[in-house]
Design a protein around this motif. Structure first.
Motif, short mmCIF file in Angstrom:
data_model
loop_
_atom_site.label_atom_id
_atom_site.label_comp_id
_atom_site.label_asym_id
_atom_site.label_seq_id
_atom_site.Cartn_x
_atom_site.Cartn_y
_atom_site.Cartn_z
N GLY A 204 37.95 33.00 43.31
CA GLY A 204 36.65 33.65 43.29
C GLY A 204 36.54 34.67 42.17
N ALA A 205 37.61 35.44 41.95
CA ALA A 205 37.62 36.44 40.88
C ALA A 205 37.54 35.78 39.50
N GLU A 206 38.27 34.64 39.36
CA GLU A 206 38.24 33.94 38.09
C GLU A 206 36.84 33.36 37.82
N LYS A 207 36.19 32.85 38.87
CA LYS A 207 34.84 32.32 38.69
C LYS A 207 33.86 33.43 38.32
N THR A 208 34.02 34.58 38.98
CA THR A 208 33.13 35.71 38.66
C THR A 208 33.28 36.12 37.19
N LEU A 209 34.53 36.13 36.71
CA LEU A 209 34.78 36.49 35.32
C LEU A 209 34.17 35.46 34.36
N ALA A 210 34.35 34.19 34.71
CA ALA A 210 33.81 33.13 33.86
C ALA A 210 32.29 33.20 33.80
N THR B 296 45.01 35.84 48.25
CA THR B 296 44.95 34.43 48.57
C THR B 296 44.47 33.63 47.37
N GLU B 297 44.70 32.32 47.47
CA GLU B 297 44.26 31.45 46.39
C GLU B 297 42.73 31.48 46.26
N VAL C 196 38.78 43.42 38.13
CA VAL C 196 38.99 42.93 39.50
C VAL C 196 40.08 41.86 39.53
N LEU C 197 40.02 40.94 38.56
CA LEU C 197 41.03 39.88 38.50
C LEU C 197 42.41 40.46 38.24
N ASP C 198 42.49 41.41 37.33
CA ASP C 198 43.79 42.02 37.00
C ASP C 198 44.34 42.83 38.17
N ALA C 199 43.45 43.31 39.00
CA ALA C 199 43.91 44.16 40.12
C ALA C 199 44.43 43.36 41.32
N LEU C 200 44.28 42.04 41.32
CA LEU C 200 44.78 41.23 42.44
C LEU C 200 46.31 41.27 42.50
#
Length: 430
Positions: free
Chosen positions: A127-133, A121-122, A112-116
């Motif tokens: 949000g994607a980075e937090k989900t990954l973490a 938006t920031e 998901v993060l790579d697909a942005l």
């Protein structure tokens, strides 16, 4: 008049020591120069020894049955350690599944993060980075849980397996004790019976003494026989003393029970003998003596051919033979091998299919005292059939086979169990 042989040394020990320590091996024979021959026990002493030996055997057999039950309990699916091991394995499997899902969540979050795109938006990127973490944190925790659960499962299985192995070992030890007690009871019982017969048929006769120079060595005795077959072996009787033996006899008795040890099957078996001078096979009669040697001068020896005929209807079981030597002279003196050569063998039922008779598997027999040989029964070296018993069918893991191999003879009740009890019942049941 024919002199009836008595197992003097073995019985003397039985009268003075615990019956379970009695043995019909050469261990109790003192062949040192000048050694005194034990005094011949009285019939009353023999009766006491036989009763004590019988009691010791019954106690040993009861302990063996308890050990057998302990094995069945240990390998049961409902055994506490088995239940605990299964629960630990399930927990480990569930933890592994949770780890897989957590790892998948990390992969999905990374995708998901790579697909942005640049237009994201920031807030979307944060949000994607937090989900990954969060997914990585959960995956690490799941990995730790899975590792711990797997270690716990292995430890629980080891406890369960160790308990099973220990139960098998305890059974094997109990079986060994039963065999020793059986040998003691059989020897004491035989000595009593033969002492009574000697007293009846040779009243006032001289006492026979142990003669270490008179040896009986059995050669080629099989460790197993099959119903419907005949197996040949031999016994060599030698005079290693410095005296002439004017009349030498060979004593040979045969005992057999089914696998359970409760049924006497000796009637299915016939022990026959022949010599070079008397080549025609003759059945060893109820007297149990083979009168075929005659005199033996110092250093002389004679060989008797023996054959074990097993009826085709013989059920599976175990057998024992006792072979010994006696001599007597015209002046009334007589002597005997201090102990009997004991030979154990397994009996296999017929397969029902005609074919070549299997070659017997030879084993070293237990020679009589004075031969210098080390006692070695054949029963302990026979592989145990683990396919037909209750224990082989219980337990769900592959350790059951390994445990059976580790335990050796632990899956089978001791060879010849209940020989003495059954033999005493035969006379009254007939």
């Amino acid at each position: 008049m024919k002199i009836r042989r008595i197992l003097a040394t073995a019985v003397a020990v039985a009268v003075t020591t615990p019956a379970v320590m009695l043995s019909v091996t050469p261990a109790f024979a003192d062949t040192k120069p000048g050694a005194q021959t034990p005094a011949k026990p009285t019939v009353k002493e023999l009766e006491k020894a036989a009763a004590e030996a019988q009691k010791a055997y019954e106690e040993a057999f009861a302990a063996e049955k308890a050990a057998y039950q302990a094995v069945e309990d240990a390998v049961s699916d409902t055994a506490p350690l088995t239940v605990a091991a299964k629960a630990a394995r399930k927990a480990a499997d569930d933890a592994a599944t949770a780890k897989f899902k957590a790892d998948t969540a990390v992969t999905d979050a990374q995708d998901v993060l790579d697909a942005l795109t640049e237009e994201a938006t920031e807030a979307e990127r944060a949000g994607a980075e937090k989900t990954l973490a969060d997914a990585k944190t959960a995956a690490e925790a799941a990995a730790t849980t899975a590792t711990t659960a797997e270690a716990d499962a292995k430890a629980a299985r080891k406890l369960s397996d160790d308990a099973k192995v220990e139960a098998f070992r305890a059974l094997s030890t109990a079986q060994d004790a039963t065999k020793k007690a059986l040998a003691a009871s059989t020897a004491a019982d035989a000595a009593l019976e033969r002492a009574k017969r000697e007293e009846e048929e040779n009243p006032g006769g001289g006492d026979c003494v142990d003669e270490p120079g008179l040896t009986t060595v059995v050669k080629g005795f099989p460790s197993k026989v099959t119903a419907g077959t005949r197996t040949a072996f031999s016994v060599r009787v030698a005079n290693g003393s410095d005296k002439e033996m004017e009349k030498v006899l060979t004593y040979a008795s045969l005992h057999a029970t089914d696998k359970g040890g409760s049924k006497d099957i000796a009637t299915y078996l016939k022990l026959k003998w022949s010599t070079e001078k008397s080549p025609k096979w003759q059945t060893v009669d109820s007297d149990l003596y083979i009168d075929a040697i005659g005199a033996l001068k110092p250093g002389e020896q004679a060989e008797i051919k023996l054959r074990l005929d097993v009826d085709a209807k013989t059920p599976a079981g175990q057998g024992l033979t006792f072979i010994a030597g006696d001599y007597f002279n015209k002046d009334g003196s007589c002597g005997l091998t201090p102990d009997a050569a004991v030979n154990e063998f397994d009996i296999k039922a017929a397969t029902g299919k005609p074919g070549a008779k299997p070659a017997p598997t030879p084993s070293t027999s237990t020679p009589a005292a004075g031969s210098g040989a080390t006692p070695q029964g054949s029963g302990s070296s026979v592989p145990v059939d683990t396919t037909g018993g209750t224990l082989a069918a219980t337990g769900s893991s592959d350790t059951t086979t390994q445990l059976a191999l580790t335990s050796g003879a632990a899956l089978a009740l001791g060879a010849g169990a209940m020989f003495v009890v059954r033999r005493r019942k035969v006379g009254s049941d007939a």
